[in-house]
Structure formats: structure tokens, C-alpha cells
Design an enzyme around this catalytic site. Structure first.
Site, PDB file in Angstrom:
ATOM      1  N   ARG A 295      -1.411  60.889  38.126  1.00  0.00           N
ATOM      2  CA  ARG A 295      -0.074  60.952  37.507  1.00  0.00           C
ATOM      3  C   ARG A 295       0.900  61.296  38.625  1.00  0.00           C
ATOM      4  NH1 ARG A 295       2.212  63.397  31.899  1.00  0.00           N
ATOM      5  NH2 ARG A 295       1.223  61.471  31.254  1.00  0.00           N
TER       6      ARG A 295
ATOM      7  N   HIS B 297       3.315  53.351  32.262  1.00  0.00           N
ATOM      8  CA  HIS B 297       2.397  54.280  31.592  1.00  0.00           C
ATOM      9  C   HIS B 297       1.391  53.436  30.792  1.00  0.00           C
ATOM     10  CE1 HIS B 297       0.812  57.869  30.080  1.00  0.00           C
ATOM     11  NE2 HIS B 297       1.811  58.352  29.387  1.00  0.00           N
TER      12      HIS B 297
ATOM     13  N   GLN C  37      -0.827  54.846  27.865  1.00  0.00           N
ATOM     14  CA  GLN C  37      -0.052  55.092  26.649  1.00  0.00           C
ATOM     15  C   GLN C  37       0.080  53.806  25.818  1.00  0.00           C
ATOM     16  OE1 GLN C  37       1.510  58.141  25.631  1.00  0.00           O
ATOM     17  NE2 GLN C  37       1.664  56.955  23.753  1.00  0.00           N
TER      18      GLN C  37
ATOM     19  N   ASP D  99      11.459  57.072  23.183  1.00  0.00           N
ATOM     20  CA  ASP D  99      10.937  58.031  24.161  1.00  0.00           C
ATOM     21  C   ASP D  99      12.133  58.856  24.623  1.00  0.00           C
ATOM     22  OD1 ASP D  99       9.436  59.369  26.095  1.00  0.00           O
ATOM     23  OD2 ASP D  99       9.382  57.678  27.506  1.00  0.00           O
TER      24      ASP D  99
ATOM     25  N   CYS E  27       5.775  58.412  22.254  1.00  0.00           N
ATOM     26  CA  CYS E  27       4.631  58.774  23.099  1.00  0.00           C
ATOM     27  C   CYS E  27       4.422  60.284  23.151  1.00  0.00           C
ATOM     28  CB  CYS E  27       4.839  58.228  24.504  1.00  0.00           C
ATOM     29  SG  CYS E  27       6.393  58.760  25.257  1.00  0.00           S
TER      30      CYS E  27
ATOM     31  N   ARG F  99      -5.002  58.066  22.216  1.00  0.00           N
ATOM     32  CA  ARG F  99      -5.050  58.123  23.683  1.00  0.00           C
ATOM     33  C   ARG F  99      -6.506  58.297  24.128  1.00  0.00           C
ATOM     34  NH1 ARG F  99      -0.722  59.596  26.707  1.00  0.00           N
ATOM     35  NH2 ARG F  99      -2.145  58.934  28.351  1.00  0.00           N
TER      36      ARG F  99
END
Ligand code: CP
Ligand code: NVA
Length: 316
Positions: free
Chosen positions: A102, A129, A132, A224, A264, A292
């Protein structure tokens, strides 16, 4: 896909995305079948940014398949600072089977992937991402049965999550409409790639600036945060620009009544989404969070060659 990297959704073919989701559903239904699928496999997570869902879903995911997770907090020591990314890769690959990153810069992920003999997974960069988006489309398949021809509307910042949703939707034949304030639209390189994929897969990618027009006919409405990690210095400037893009009861009422709400997470309550919508009956945000883990288990199985019965998934 064994031995490959997942830096971007565009690293996967349409049939690989479909196969991955199929495995994800099976892993969710029959977790015991995979209890030893990754016995003794070692996964390292090196994170430059905070995380709840990504970290825990990767850790629980590999632990429940017999493997092991090692977390390295890089929040105070960005990758590439103490030693080169290539040197990190050439060390880490000697001990572990997969590297999960990340990062801020997307290049950190591609550079690690270029220098590592073991798979590298993007667990969020400033650009994408992918994990996700895979979980989100697993969730949509679960809810609607199929995502082919589905209308997903993303309202808000044209950010990393938006990019991966556009690419995944385009791979799976889902129409993705994105409504952003002017100046916050998704990256042109992603738009071009998503449109190319959409053309092949018989769907459409639309960019708008009006959230009300964007939710017309939507089966799912996604938002988001308008200030992603690393952009905190822009909070004051962005708040008024994004206010008309809040997903609230009024906006939801302009979509068909069967539409679901997605995020998310983490959410900034009553900023990009109202409490009423986030906690309301149309919200499937915690299904997304759960998925996830299932989607990433499928990803690890494919990249680490751990599928117990590959024939079960052939032919898709
Ligand atoms: N959605 C998501 O990636 O959550 P975290 O930042 O908590 O990992
Ligand atoms: N766009 C957000 C997603 C967090 C999961 C960020 O990058 O901070």
C-alpha cells in the site's frame, strides 16, 4: 496467473477477472475446501498508509488457508527511503511468496513488481485500488446475480477507487457512469483504457458533471471520500466543491428504488454520504467489506497456484 503481479486491474484479462470472481464465490461458500490451500505460504504486507479492511482481510484470508502474514508498517519510513525499492525486492523475495503493498506513488508498486520474482499485489496506490474493485464486483454479482449490463454510477472524486471500478466494470460488461466536479475527473489514461475494454465487452463508460443525471437508471450508486489519504492539505478547498455531490436521500430517490448504495470505506459521515444513506436499507457497504477477504483469497490462490481443484473452474 500463477507468479504474476496485480498492479492494476488492466493486468488481468476479462476472463481472468471472471475466473477470479467465480473462485471468490466458491471460497465464500466453501471455506473449508481451501483450509490448507496455501499451507506455509508467507505473505508480507508493507503499508505506507493506514488501513483497517485491507490489512485485516488479507491477514485473515491467508491465515484461513494455512498461510502466514507479516505486517511491516511503512507509515513512518516510505519505501525506497532506507534502501532502493529494487534492493528491498531482491531481499524480500528470498523469504516470502507474495508481497502486498500500500503506497503513495503507483511507481513504487510497479518498480517492486519489476524487481521481484514473487507476485506483487497493489493494496492501494494513489492511482488504483484493484482489490477493492474486485470485491465490489463480487458483491454486485452476489446482489444482482450478474453484472453484465448493470449500471454502476460513481459520484465524487475521480480517484484510485474510481479508476479500478471503471476498469473492472469495463472488463465485466457493466456500464460505469462517473459524475465528478469539473477538474476532478478520472485520469485520461484510465478513461481511454476503460473505454477500449468497454468497447470489446459491449458496455459504456460515461463521464458527467451532474450527479442527478448520473443516477438516472442506476442499479448501484457508489461514492468515496473526496479527500484521499495524502490529499489532506486540500480538505478545506475541496469541501464546498464536493458538497453538491453528496449521496443523500434526495439523490438516492432520483435513482430506481432497487438501487444499492456502495462505499469502499472508511466513510466521512455526512460529507460524501449522509448517515441516513450509509446506514439505510439500500446500503451494502459491509457486504463489500466482508467480500474484500473472499476476493483476496481468490486472488492469492490464483497468484500462488494454490487452487485445490483447477478443473472445477475451467470453462467459466
Ligand atoms: N477500503 C479500504 O481499503 O479500507 P482500508 O483503507 O481500511 O484498508
Ligand atoms: N480513495 C481513498 C480510498 C481509501 C480506501 C484513499 O485513497 O484514501
Amino acid at each position: 496467473m500463477a507468479g504474476e503481479d496485480l498492479c492494476s486491474i488492466s493486468d488481468l484479462s476479462s476472463s481472468e477477472v471472471r475466473a477470479l470472481l467465480k473462485i471468490g464465490h466458491d471460497v465464500k461458500r466453501n471455506p473449508r475446501d481451501y483450509r490448507h490451500a496455501l499451507d506455509a505460504k508467507q505473505m508480507v504486507l508493507m503499508f505506507e498508509k493506514a488501513s483497517l479492511r485491507t490489512r485485516l482481510s488479507f491477514e485473515t484470508g491467508i491465515n484461513t488457508m494455512g498461510g502466514n502474514a507479516i505486517f511491516v508498517d511503512q507509515t513512518n519510513s516510505p519505501l525506497g527511503e532506507r534502501e532502493s525499492i529494487a534492493d528491498v525486492a531482491k531481499n524480500v523475495e528470498r523469504w516470502v511468496d507474495v508481497i502486498v503493498l500500500r503506497t503513495y506513488a503507483h511507481d513504487t508498486i510497479t518498480e517492486m513488481a519489476a524487481n521481484s520474482r514473487v507476485p506483487v499485489i497493489n493494496a492501494l496506490s494513489d492511482f488504483e485500488h484493484p482489490c477493492q474493485a474486485l470485491a465490489d464486483f463480487l458483491t454486485l454479482q452476489e446482489h444482482f446475480g450478474t453484472v453484465n449490463g448493470l449500471n454502476l454510477t460513481y459520484v465524487g472524486d475521480g480517484n484510485n477507487v474510481c479508476h479500478s471500478l471503471m476498469l473492472t466494470g469495463a472488463q465485466l460488461g457493466a456500464n460505469v457512469t462517473v459524475a465528478t466536479p469539473r477538474g476532478y475527473s478520472p485520469d485520461i489514461e484510465i478513461v481511454t483504457k476503460a473505454r477500449e475494454l468497454a468497447e470489446v465487452n459491449g458496455c459504456e463508460i460515461k463521464l458527467l458533471q451532474d450527479p442527478h443525471a448520473a443516477v438516472e437508471g442506476a442499479d448501484a450508486i457508489y461514492t468515496d471520500v473526496c479527500v484521499s489519504m495524502g490529499m489532506e492539505h486540500e480538505s478545506t478547498k475541496r469541501a464546498p466543491i464536493f458538497r453538491p455531490f453528496q449521496v443523500n436521500e434526495t439523490l438516492m430517490s432520483e435513482a430506481p428504488s432497487h438501487a444499492v448504495f456502495m462505499h469502499c470505506l472508511p466513510a466521512h459521515r455526512n460529507a460524501e454520504v449522509s448517515d441516513v444513506v450509509l446506514d439505510g436499507p439500500q446500503s451494502i457497504v459491509f457486504d463489500q467489506a466482508e467480500n474484500r477477504m473472499h476476493a483476496q483469497k481468490a486472488l492469492l490462490l490464483l497468484l500462488l497456484g494454490g487452487l485445490p481443484n483447477v478443473t472445477k473452474f475451467s470453462g467459466q
